[in-house]
Design a protein around this motif. Structure first.
Motif, PDB file in Angstrom:
ATOM      1  N   ALA A 138       0.885  -1.270   0.062  1.00 55.70           N
ATOM      2  CA  ALA A 138       0.018   0.072   0.015  1.00 55.70           C
ATOM      3  C   ALA A 138       0.766   1.287  -0.037  1.00 55.70           C
ATOM      4  N   THR A 139       2.049   1.101   0.646  1.00 55.00           N
ATOM      5  CA  THR A 139       3.023   2.203   0.621  1.00 55.00           C
ATOM      6  C   THR A 139       3.210   2.758  -0.573  1.00 55.00           C
TER       7      THR A 139
ATOM      8  N   ASN B  58      -5.754   3.284  11.639  1.00 54.55           N
ATOM      9  CA  ASN B  58      -4.650   3.137  12.493  1.00 54.55           C
ATOM     10  C   ASN B  58      -3.962   4.379  12.818  1.00 54.55           C
TER      11      ASN B  58
ATOM     12  N   ASP C 262      -7.432   5.180   2.511  1.00 57.54           N
ATOM     13  CA  ASP C 262      -6.353   4.006   2.816  1.00 57.54           C
ATOM     14  C   ASP C 262      -7.239   2.873   3.639  1.00 57.54           C
TER      15      ASP C 262
ATOM     16  N   TYR D   1      -6.799  -1.981   6.203  1.00 58.82           N
ATOM     17  CA  TYR D   1      -7.276  -3.040   7.207  1.00 58.82           C
ATOM     18  C   TYR D   1      -8.873  -3.484   6.842  1.00 58.82           C
TER      19      TYR D   1
ATOM     20  N   SER E  87      -3.769  -3.694   0.908  1.00 61.56           N
ATOM     21  CA  SER E  87      -2.693  -4.418   1.307  1.00 61.56           C
ATOM     22  C   SER E  87      -2.922  -5.823   1.323  1.00 61.56           C
TER      23      SER E  87
ATOM     24  N   LYS F 269      -1.555  -7.298   5.062  1.00 58.25           N
ATOM     25  CA  LYS F 269      -2.392  -7.164   6.134  1.00 58.25           C
ATOM     26  C   LYS F 269      -3.199  -8.328   6.166  1.00 58.25           C
TER      27      LYS F 269
ATOM     28  N   LYS G  57       5.105  -7.491   0.497  1.00 56.03           N
ATOM     29  CA  LYS G  57       4.691  -6.044   0.014  1.00 56.03           C
ATOM     30  C   LYS G  57       3.989  -5.979  -1.155  1.00 56.03           C
TER      31      LYS G  57
HETATM   32  C1  LIG Z   1      -2.681   2.538   7.644  1.00 55.51           C
HETATM   33  C2  LIG Z   1      -1.830   1.977   6.960  1.00 55.51           C
HETATM   34  N1  LIG Z   1      -1.686   2.340   5.862  1.00 55.51           N
HETATM   35  C3  LIG Z   1      -0.591   1.841   4.803  1.00 55.51           C
HETATM   36  C4  LIG Z   1       0.410   0.532   5.383  1.00 55.51           C
HETATM   37  C5  LIG Z   1       1.285   0.173   4.645  1.00 55.51           C
HETATM   38  O1  LIG Z   1       0.932  -1.274   4.104  1.00 55.51           O
HETATM   39  P1  LIG Z   1       2.119  -1.953   3.204  1.00 55.51           P
HETATM   40  O2  LIG Z   1       2.885  -2.640   4.216  1.00 55.51           O
HETATM   41  O3  LIG Z   1       1.186  -2.693   2.351  1.00 55.51           O
HETATM   42  O4  LIG Z   1       2.693  -1.019   2.336  1.00 55.51           O
HETATM   43  C6  LIG Z   1       0.167   0.310   6.794  1.00 55.51           C
HETATM   44  C7  LIG Z   1       1.106  -0.720   7.364  1.00 55.51           C
HETATM   45  O5  LIG Z   1       1.217  -0.639   8.584  1.00 55.51           O
HETATM   46  C8  LIG Z   1      -0.880   0.943   7.605  1.00 55.51           C
HETATM   47  O6  LIG Z   1      -1.042   0.720   8.771  1.00 55.51           O
END
Ligand SMILES: Cc1ncc(COP(=O)(O)O)c(C=O)c1O
Length: 386
Positions: free
Chosen positions: A100-101, A174, A202, A205, A233, A236, A244
């Motif tokens: 997701a990053t 989060n 985003d 989750y 993602s 998760k 990733k």
């Molecule tokens: C709210 C949130 N967005 C994005 C991410 C990033 O996800 P990924 O590991 O798929 O890059 C996280 C990871 O902890 C997250 O908590």
């Protein structure tokens, strides 16, 4: 020419190592139980691992298509239709990303121009602001107050300006473990409908939601999804944060812009993992359908074990994080308390104030319960001694 070492002028001068890496290192140093960083201490599904091995052996080891392998995009489209009543076009609306990053970074880079304003809700995930800064944008923040962390829509409206370009939201959230309701999306729509403002939602989750009404996705709100990028993602969902692999869904014109960035950021995500994830989505959909029960059992066990402690646990409607108020235990600020807790009690947690740009004077810590039952029991035993 003489040897001179050059120090670049930082584009992100205020940024150091993230608190997540810091606390994990401290946990290791003091042999503490690590409930700080958000990753499971158990493995993902056997079927998924077997399919990865299969595709590697079968020779699927060259570049994937830039947008993602077709079977995975099709499986994502079908899942999205089943869950949110909207079937995105697998060719023009779904892009597979390096977690997701990368999707978040590509979306922000594609949309935010120098001087544009971006509204987010604090506490907020730490990757948003650096990406906005690098794009030349300016963060505007609505602070959510505990224990409910509800959006104050009049405070939101007060931040809107002709320069507002993007709103970034996260649900399930989060670190607060709260979720947006359908009515929140409607309030957002009413606030921004007349202006050219995009929405980055985003939803990593999405499958870890305990709310009775289930996860409310931006994709289920017809007018909003026309201007939204929804991010998810697999890390998760399948307990495989190290793989990733993530994705984003957006209308064709928006996806086209995100892809222009993705194309030169990673170009494509690793092929065998994508094929394995497509197999997993198709063969074992019960995995993500049963994920709320899987995590609810861990959440409830941990909450019950903490009942005997002096920590006050806040409601948890989603994610694998739990907030605890330690004001009955200590007067330390949350950062100092987390350091003390790791060193002296042997449990690592994350202080909530690090998710906020402004003051956040609450005595709250975030504990990750994506852990084996024995890990949670051992951590709770230590926390009950406080
Ligand atoms: C709210 C949130 N967005 C994005 C991410 C990033 O996800 P990924 O590991 O798929 O890059 C996280 C990871 O902890 C997250 O908590």
């Amino acid at each position: 020419m003489s040897q001179t070492s050059l120090t670049p002028q930082s584009k992100l001068p205020a940024l150091g190592t993230t608190i997540f890496s810091q606390m994990s290192a401290l946990a290791q140093q003091h042999n503490a139980i690590n409930l700080s960083q958000g990753f499971p201490d158990f493995d993902g599904p056997d079927y998924l691992k077997a399919r990865l091995a299969h595709h590697v052996s079968a020779g699927a080891n060259q570049y994937a298509p830039m947008t993602g392998v077709q079977p995975l995009r099709e499986a994502i489209a079908a899942k999205t239709a089943a869950l949110y009543g909207h079937q995105p076009d697998s060719n023009s609306e779904i892009t597979v990303t390096a977690g997701a990053t990368e999707a978040l970074f590509a979306a922000i880079t594609a949309l935010v121009r120098p001087g544009d304003e971006v509204i987010c809700f604090d506490p907020s995930y730490d990757s948003y602001a650096p990406a906005v800064t690098l794009a030349g944008g300016i963060m505007r923040r609505v602070t959510l107050q505990p224990p409910g962390f509800h959006v104050d829509w009049s405070a939101f409206a007060a931040l809107l300006s002709p320069r507002t370009r993007l709103v970034i939201l996260n649900t399930p959230h989060n670190p607060s473990a709260t979720v947006w309701q359908k009515s929140d999306f409607e309030s957002l729509w009413q606030a921004i409908r007349g202006q050219e403002i995009y929405v980055l939602s985003d939803e990593v989750y999405e499958h870890i939601c305990f709310a009775e009404a289930g996860h409310a996705s931006v994709l289920a709100h017809a007018p909003l999804r026309e201007r939204a990028i929804a991010v998810s993602s697999f890390g998760k969902t399948y307990h495989m944060t190290g793989w990733k692999v993530g994705y984003c869904i957006a209308p064709p014109a928006l996806s086209a812009e995100v892809r222009k960035v993705h194309q030169y950021l990673t170009f494509a995500v690793n092929t065998p993992a994508q094929l394995a994830l497509a197999d997993m989505l198709n063969a074992e959909p019960e995995h993500y359908r049963e994920l709320p029960q899987f995590y609810r059992a861990r959440r409830d066990r941990f909450i019950q074990a903490l009942e005997k402690s002096r920590l006050k646990v806040l409601p948890c409607e989603g994610t694998y994080f739990l907030l605890a108020d330690y004001s009955a235990v200590s007067d330390l600020d949350d950062v100092a308390f987390c350091h003390w807790l790791t060193k002296e009690v042997g449990v690592a947690a994350i202080p909530l104030s690090v998710f906020c740009a402004g003051p956040f004077p609450y005595k709250l810590i975030r504990l990750c319960f994506a852990k084996q039952e024995a890990t949670l029991d051992a951590a709770a035993e230590r926390l009950c001694q406080l």
